[in-house]
Design an enzyme around this catalytic site. Structure first.
Site, short mmCIF file in Angstrom:
data_model
loop_
_atom_site.label_atom_id
_atom_site.label_comp_id
_atom_site.label_asym_id
_atom_site.label_seq_id
_atom_site.Cartn_x
_atom_site.Cartn_y
_atom_site.Cartn_z
N ASN A 36 0.83 -1.22 0.00
CA ASN A 36 0.00 0.00 0.00
C ASN A 36 0.86 1.26 0.00
OD1 ASN A 36 0.94 0.17 2.59
ND2 ASN A 36 -1.05 0.02 3.60
N LEU A 37 2.17 1.10 -0.08
CA LEU A 37 3.14 2.20 -0.14
C LEU A 37 3.01 3.14 1.07
CD1 LEU A 37 3.17 3.04 -3.98
CD2 LEU A 37 4.63 1.44 -2.72
N SER A 45 10.48 -11.33 14.21
CA SER A 45 11.56 -10.46 14.68
C SER A 45 12.16 -11.02 15.96
CB SER A 45 10.95 -9.08 14.97
OG SER A 45 11.84 -8.28 15.70
N TYR A 89 4.26 -3.27 19.07
CA TYR A 89 4.81 -3.81 17.81
C TYR A 89 5.23 -5.26 18.01
CZ TYR A 89 8.31 -5.07 14.38
OH TYR A 89 9.03 -5.76 13.44
N LYS A 101 3.86 -9.16 16.43
CA LYS A 101 4.65 -10.28 15.86
C LYS A 101 4.35 -11.57 16.61
CE LYS A 101 6.70 -8.00 12.64
NZ LYS A 101 6.26 -8.23 11.26
N PRO A 137 14.67 3.92 26.76
CA PRO A 137 13.76 2.99 27.46
C PRO A 137 13.44 1.78 26.58
CG PRO A 137 12.92 5.25 27.60
CD PRO A 137 14.10 5.28 26.67
P1 NAD Z 1 9.33 -1.47 5.53
O1 NAD Z 1 8.43 -0.51 6.22
O2 NAD Z 1 10.42 -0.91 4.69
O3 NAD Z 1 8.48 -2.47 4.63
C1 NAD Z 1 7.16 -2.85 4.95
C2 NAD Z 1 6.32 -2.65 3.69
O4 NAD Z 1 4.98 -3.05 3.96
C3 NAD Z 1 6.27 -1.18 3.25
O5 NAD Z 1 6.55 -1.11 1.88
C4 NAD Z 1 4.83 -0.74 3.55
O6 NAD Z 1 4.37 0.23 2.65
C5 NAD Z 1 4.10 -2.07 3.43
N1 NAD Z 1 2.86 -2.18 4.22
C6 NAD Z 1 2.67 -1.89 5.54
N2 NAD Z 1 1.41 -2.15 5.89
C7 NAD Z 1 0.77 -2.62 4.78
C8 NAD Z 1 -0.55 -3.06 4.51
N3 NAD Z 1 -1.48 -3.06 5.45
N4 NAD Z 1 -0.85 -3.48 3.25
C9 NAD Z 1 0.08 -3.47 2.28
N5 NAD Z 1 1.34 -3.06 2.47
C10 NAD Z 1 1.69 -2.64 3.72
O7 NAD Z 1 9.92 -2.44 6.65
P2 NAD Z 1 11.06 -3.55 6.51
O8 NAD Z 1 12.20 -3.11 7.36
O9 NAD Z 1 11.29 -3.92 5.10
O10 NAD Z 1 10.34 -4.73 7.29
C11 NAD Z 1 9.63 -5.75 6.61
C12 NAD Z 1 9.03 -6.68 7.65
O11 NAD Z 1 10.07 -7.22 8.47
C13 NAD Z 1 8.04 -6.01 8.59
O12 NAD Z 1 6.98 -6.89 8.86
C14 NAD Z 1 8.86 -5.78 9.85
O13 NAD Z 1 8.07 -5.75 11.00
C15 NAD Z 1 9.77 -6.99 9.83
N6 NAD Z 1 11.02 -6.78 10.55
C16 NAD Z 1 11.81 -5.71 10.25
C17 NAD Z 1 13.00 -5.49 10.97
C18 NAD Z 1 13.85 -4.29 10.70
O14 NAD Z 1 14.64 -3.91 11.57
N7 NAD Z 1 13.79 -3.67 9.54
C19 NAD Z 1 13.37 -6.40 11.97
C20 NAD Z 1 12.55 -7.49 12.23
C21 NAD Z 1 11.37 -7.68 11.51
C1 WQD Z 2 20.67 -0.70 17.87
C2 WQD Z 2 21.59 -0.20 18.97
C3 WQD Z 2 20.53 1.34 20.48
C4 WQD Z 2 19.97 4.57 17.56
C5 WQD Z 2 14.99 -2.35 16.63
C6 WQD Z 2 13.65 -2.84 17.09
C7 WQD Z 2 13.52 -4.31 16.82
C8 WQD Z 2 13.85 -4.65 15.36
C9 WQD Z 2 15.12 -4.01 14.89
C10 WQD Z 2 11.86 -4.87 14.05
C11 WQD Z 2 20.92 -0.13 20.34
C12 WQD Z 2 21.65 2.03 19.72
C13 WQD Z 2 20.30 3.37 18.15
C14 WQD Z 2 20.62 5.76 17.97
C15 WQD Z 2 21.92 4.45 19.51
N1 WQD Z 2 12.84 -4.20 14.46
N2 WQD Z 2 21.27 3.31 19.11
N3 WQD Z 2 21.59 5.66 18.92
O1 WQD Z 2 16.67 -1.36 19.10
O2 WQD Z 2 18.17 -3.33 18.49
O3 WQD Z 2 16.01 -3.04 17.35
O4 WQD Z 2 15.13 -2.61 15.24
O5 WQD Z 2 11.47 -5.93 14.41
O6 WQD Z 2 12.20 -4.67 17.14
O7 WQD Z 2 13.50 -2.59 18.48
O8 WQD Z 2 17.83 -1.48 16.82
O9 WQD Z 2 19.05 0.09 15.40
O10 WQD Z 2 17.33 0.99 17.03
O11 WQD Z 2 19.46 0.07 17.89
O12 WQD Z 2 22.80 4.42 20.37
O13 WQD Z 2 20.34 6.85 17.50
O14 WQD Z 2 21.97 1.15 18.65
O15 WQD Z 2 20.46 1.79 21.79
O16 WQD Z 2 21.90 -0.47 21.29
P1 WQD Z 2 17.18 -2.29 18.08
P2 WQD Z 2 18.37 -0.02 16.71
#
Ligand code: NAD
Ligand code: WQD
Length: 354
Positions: A41-42, A133, A157, A161, A309
């Site tokens: 959905n961008l 995640s 969040y 998951k 936090p």
């Molecule tokens: P992202 O936001 O870049 O990609 C998610 C995509 O989903 C986006 O393009 C967004 O437009 C689309 N989207 C969101 N809700 C939607 C909906 N209801 N219908 C259709 N499209 C929708 O994020 P990402 O970093 O690529 O993450 C992808 C997946 O991996 C997510 O589910 C995220 O929770 C999970 N994840 C990400 C990380 C991370 O740190 N990037 C870590 C662990 C898990």
């Molecule tokens: C990494 C380290 C911060 C920013 C998050 C989500 C997790 C997952 C991945 C989706 C930590 C430190 C960060 C800054 C800093 N996402 N930091 N200054 O918190 O491990 O994970 O993204 O599932 O759910 O919580 O990743 O990149 O935010 O932080 O010092 O400006 O960098 O404290 O130690 P995190 P992060």
């Protein structure tokens, strides 16, 4: 193991395929010979990412601008584009925002997934690879983390998951009870900290506003958009006092999805597979900053401030199950991660154009 000519007969629906991890996975799926169709959905991405995936791979990508929670639209898409398996990235992912707007997160991520699953079920597509995640481990009692660690969410969040994992497990369990002929099969991929970008420097992470995550924050300091990095906490019980995480190159992560799709198509259906996707090595915030400075030749001004936090001291994976069962392991190191993140940021200082 699927061979390329067989892969070409398999069509994968990629939800959230225009996003950061989704776009890199589209490239790797296409390179492995799969047909794909993207639904996004961008809400947190730009269509330009898909155009660049097409440019990198030389393949066309059928794209639907649609919300996974739009039941009629999902039905129409699955009817007009029959698929064999779904790689489900679509979701909102900002921890802070989820604390402010929990209903939005439950609606988008959980209800959206329920509707997607209903329409998959109706279309008799019962194979899914889901983006989970490492956040589902909460504050782990020890490291490295194995897949059987207790699960716990520390924010809405993370709870989405966790709930989605449970819902998907229930689908598999119900089909097992019924001894269904074509039962659900689910692969839960628990990502640690995805960073970096495609080697071409044409696709990468494009956060809205000021980044929450470490790597895009560092690259935006380097490119001059932000003044200095605030390091959240210098008093953790870690080797230098800063937080330790398992950073994984997004291309390694994308390749794990190809392996997960191939493995699921080869396996007996009706199972749940769960894998940690990390490198198994933790780096501290200061180590990431030093690696960036050394590899990219740019000094990152830093200031150590109070802890953020909800942050934990240390979080890194035991990725051995993915190695044993998927034949996958991360190949790229911290040097590749910082260099590729910088190539993307320096060539696209404003991210993707509108
Ligand atoms: P992202 O936001 O870049 O990609 C998610 C995509 O989903 C986006 O393009 C967004 O437009 C689309 N989207 C969101 N809700 C939607 C909906 N209801 N219908 C259709 N499209 C929708 O994020 P990402 O970093 O690529 O993450 C992808 C997946 O991996 C997510 O589910 C995220 O929770 C999970 N994840 C990400 C990380 C991370 O740190 N990037 C870590 C662990 C898990
Ligand atoms: C990494 C380290 C911060 C920013 C998050 C989500 C997790 C997952 C991945 C989706 C930590 C430190 C960060 C800054 C800093 N996402 N930091 N200054 O918190 O491990 O994970 O993204 O599932 O759910 O919580 O990743 O990149 O935010 O932080 O010092 O400006 O960098 O404290 O130690 P995190 P992060």
């Amino acid at each position: 193991m699927l061979i390329k000519s067989e892969a070409s007969k398999v069509r994968v629906l990629v939800t959230g395929g225009a996003g950061y991890i989704g776009s890199h996975t589209c490239v790797e799926l296409l390179n492995a010979g799969f047909e794909i169709v993207v639904v996004d959905n961008l809400s947190n991405s730009k269509i330009e990412a898909i155009r660049r995936v097409e440019r990198i791979t030389g393949r066309q990508v059928p794209f639907f601008l649609a919300d996974i929670g739009d039941q009629a639209e999902m039905r129409r898409i699955l009817e007009s584009f029959p698929v064999d398996i779904v790689v489900h990235f679509a979701g909102l992912k900002a921890v802070g925002e989820s604390c402010e707007k929990p209903l939005l997160y439950y609606q988008n991520n959980v209800t959206g997934t329920l509707i997607l699953c209903e329409e998959m079920d109706r279309a008799e597509v019962r194979k899914m690879v889901f983006s989970s995640s490492a956040t589902v481990y909460g504050d782990p009692h020890t490291v490295p983390i194995t897949e059987d660690f207790p699960l716990q969410a520390t924010n809405p969040y993370g709870r989405t998951k966790l709930f989605i994992e449970e819902i998907l497990k229930d689908l598999v369990a119900a089909d097992r009870l019924k001894q269904a002929d074509e039962p659900w099969t689910v692969t839960l991929l628990r990502y640690f900290n995805p960073v970096g970008a495609h080697q071409s420097g044409t696709i990468g992470e494009d956060p809205n506003g000021v980044p929450n995550n470490l790597m895009p924050y560092i690259t935006q300091v380097a490119v001059g958009k932000l003044a200095k990095l605030r390091i959240f906490g210098g008093d953790y019980p870690t080797r230098d006092g800063t937080g330790v995480r398992d950073y994984i190159h997004v291309v390694d992560l994308a390749r794990a999805h190809v392996k997960a799709v191939e493995a699921q198509l080869d396996q007996e259906p009706g199972q749940v597979f769960t894998y940690n996707l990390g490198t198994g090595t933790g780096y501290s915030v200061l180590e990431v900053v030093r690696a960036f400075e050394a590899q990219c030749g740019i000094t990152i001004p830093c200031e150590i401030v109070g802890r953020r936090p909800g942050d934990v001291a240390e979080c890194y994976a035991d990725p051995s199950l993915a190695r044993q069962e998927l034949g996958w392991q991360a190949e790229k190191g911290i040097g590749d991660m910082v260099r590729d993140a910088w190539r993307w940021q320096s060539r696209n200082p404003e991210g993707y154009p509108d």
